[in-house]
Design an enzyme around this catalytic site. Structure first.
Site, PDB file in Angstrom:
ATOM      1  N   LYS A   1       3.330   2.812   0.195  1.00 41.58           N
ATOM      2  CA  LYS A   1       3.620   2.544  -1.219  1.00 41.58           C
ATOM      3  C   LYS A   1       5.081   2.869  -1.510  1.00 41.58           C
ATOM      4  O   LYS A   1       5.785   2.104  -2.170  1.00 41.58           O
ATOM      5  CB  LYS A   1       2.699   3.393  -2.121  1.00 41.58           C
ATOM      6  CG  LYS A   1       1.294   2.847  -2.196  1.00 41.58           C
ATOM      7  CD  LYS A   1       0.315   3.824  -2.817  1.00 41.58           C
ATOM      8  CE  LYS A   1      -1.114   3.273  -2.707  1.00 41.58           C
ATOM      9  NZ  LYS A   1      -2.149   4.213  -3.054  1.00 41.58           N
TER      10      LYS A   1
ATOM     11  N   ASP B   1      -2.214   3.093 -12.025  1.00 36.71           N
ATOM     12  CA  ASP B   1      -3.431   2.833 -11.255  1.00 36.71           C
ATOM     13  C   ASP B   1      -4.582   2.434 -12.182  1.00 36.71           C
ATOM     14  O   ASP B   1      -5.637   2.015 -11.711  1.00 36.71           O
ATOM     15  CB  ASP B   1      -3.808   4.111 -10.484  1.00 36.71           C
ATOM     16  CG  ASP B   1      -4.027   3.856  -9.009  1.00 36.71           C
ATOM     17  OD1 ASP B   1      -3.852   2.698  -8.582  1.00 36.71           O
ATOM     18  OD2 ASP B   1      -4.392   4.796  -8.286  1.00 36.71           O
TER      19      ASP B   1
ATOM     20  N   GLN C   1      -2.966  10.001  -5.372  1.00 40.82           N
ATOM     21  CA  GLN C   1      -3.689   9.371  -4.268  1.00 40.82           C
ATOM     22  C   GLN C   1      -5.103   9.956  -4.178  1.00 40.82           C
ATOM     23  O   GLN C   1      -5.283  11.171  -4.123  1.00 40.82           O
ATOM     24  CB  GLN C   1      -2.919   9.605  -2.950  1.00 40.82           C
ATOM     25  CG  GLN C   1      -3.530   8.924  -1.731  1.00 40.82           C
ATOM     26  CD  GLN C   1      -3.490   7.400  -1.814  1.00 40.82           C
ATOM     27  OE1 GLN C   1      -2.527   6.802  -2.278  1.00 40.82           O
ATOM     28  NE2 GLN C   1      -4.562   6.765  -1.359  1.00 40.82           N
TER      29      GLN C   1
END
Ligand code: NAP
Length: 294
Positions: free
Chosen positions: A54, A121, A98
């Protein structure tokens, strides 16, 4: 059956190039450089790989990307304090934690401490609620990537029977919501299956579009799908492979060799949904930065 195998690597590269151009324009017109902060707790090797990819992808398109690697021993309050600092940092437009987090941490408390306007997200409770009503700012990255894949393959979702395997908050639930919403890339009839679903094979056999997100290697076999089905394989599973120098290989939740013989469209693993998830995360980060410039 003529099967279209989606090249998620190529499609994601095209999207990243488009974002790169938009990042250049944003920088030139407003001086803003989109900034993404990724928080990783613990040493899970797979998560480490995802976080690094990422960061690399963000930097390649001219964004600022900073990773925060925290030890497994941190407390909720440590992670939340870091998030609060990032919330108030104007150079940060996207914050991602994450997942999965170590068991001793509260995923909900941590995710909900992210400023919803920086929750690229799309997992903050507020953003999940907005998704419910079709007013989402940041669609969760993996479902958003799935929509882009279907669009690029010319697959219309409207009036189709979509069967989703898995009901996780990051994939199963949001993709089911997106596909059952009214409008473009929606209007589908959606069935969600999970570990308590009975006679799963009879349901998957009715799918015009099958989305597998359960984390079980090669679970969906040829006998579970009908001819012409569109298959999106979200699963990423490591299985032992003595031939591979790493000692393992990645496979999806779909038994590709069997299912691809019946499918009209299918995503491979690796190289299907995975790269698109990263591209969509970058798209959301760009969107957040552009909104901050208004
Ligand atoms: P998850 O949180 O691991 O949950 C798995 C889901 O599958 C649960 O809803 C579970 O049901 C269901 N399930 C488990 N066994 C089942 C069975 N035998 N039959 C039917 N349903 C079953 O899900 P996730 O986080 O969405 O991850 C799923 C997979 O996608 C993993 O391999 C993950 O690595 C991968 N993934 C890939 C990407 C990408 O970018 N490609 C992104 C995210 C995740 P219950 O709810 O009843 O327990």
């Amino acid at each position: 059956m003529d099967t279209q195998v989606i090249n998620g690597v190529e499609l994601a590269a095209e999207i990243r190039l488009q974002i790169l151009d938009k990042v250049k324009i944003l920088k030139k017109t407003t001086g803003i450089i989109p900034g993404l902060s990724v928080i990783l707790v613990g040493n899970d090797p797979a998560s480490n790989v995802y976080v690094k990819s990422k960061q690399k992808a963000a930097m390649e398109i001219g964004m600022n990307a900073v990773d925060y690697l925290l030890p497994e021993t941190v407390k909720d309050s440590d992670v939340i304090q870091l998030i609060k600092n990032l919330n108030s940092d104007e150079s940060v437009h996207g914050i991602l934690v994450q997942l999965p987090l170590p068991e001793n941490l509260s995923k909900t408390k941590i995710i909900d401490s992210i400023d919803p306007n920086k929750d690229v997200d799309g997992l903050h409770t507020l953003n999940m609620g907005k998704l419910m009503t079709g007013r989402q700012i940041f669609p969760p990255a993996t479902p958003y990537g799935i929509q882009k894949i279907l669009l690029s393959a010319g697959v219309s979702v409207s009036s189709k029977h979509v069967v989703v395997l898995g009901r996780s908050e990051i994939v199963g639930k949001p993709i089911s919501l997106l596909m059952s919403q009214k409008g473009v890339m929606g209007d589908a009839t959606v069935t969600v299956c999970h570990s308590k679903t009975r006679n799963i094979e009879s349901i998957t056999n009715q799918a015009d579009i099958l989305i597998a997100a359960i984390g079980m290697p090669n679970f969906v076999t040829g006998s579970m799908v009908k001819d012409g089905v569109v298959v999106i394989d979200v699963g990423i599973n490591r299985v032992v492979d003595a031939q591979n120098r790493r000692g393992y290989k990645l496979v999806g939740d779909v038994f590709f060799e069997e299912v691809s013989k019946k499918a009209s469209v299918i995503t491979p693993v690796p190289g299907g949904v995975g790269p698109m998830t990263i591209a969509m995360l970058l798209e959301n980060t760009f969107k957040s930065a552009s909104i901050s410039s208004l």
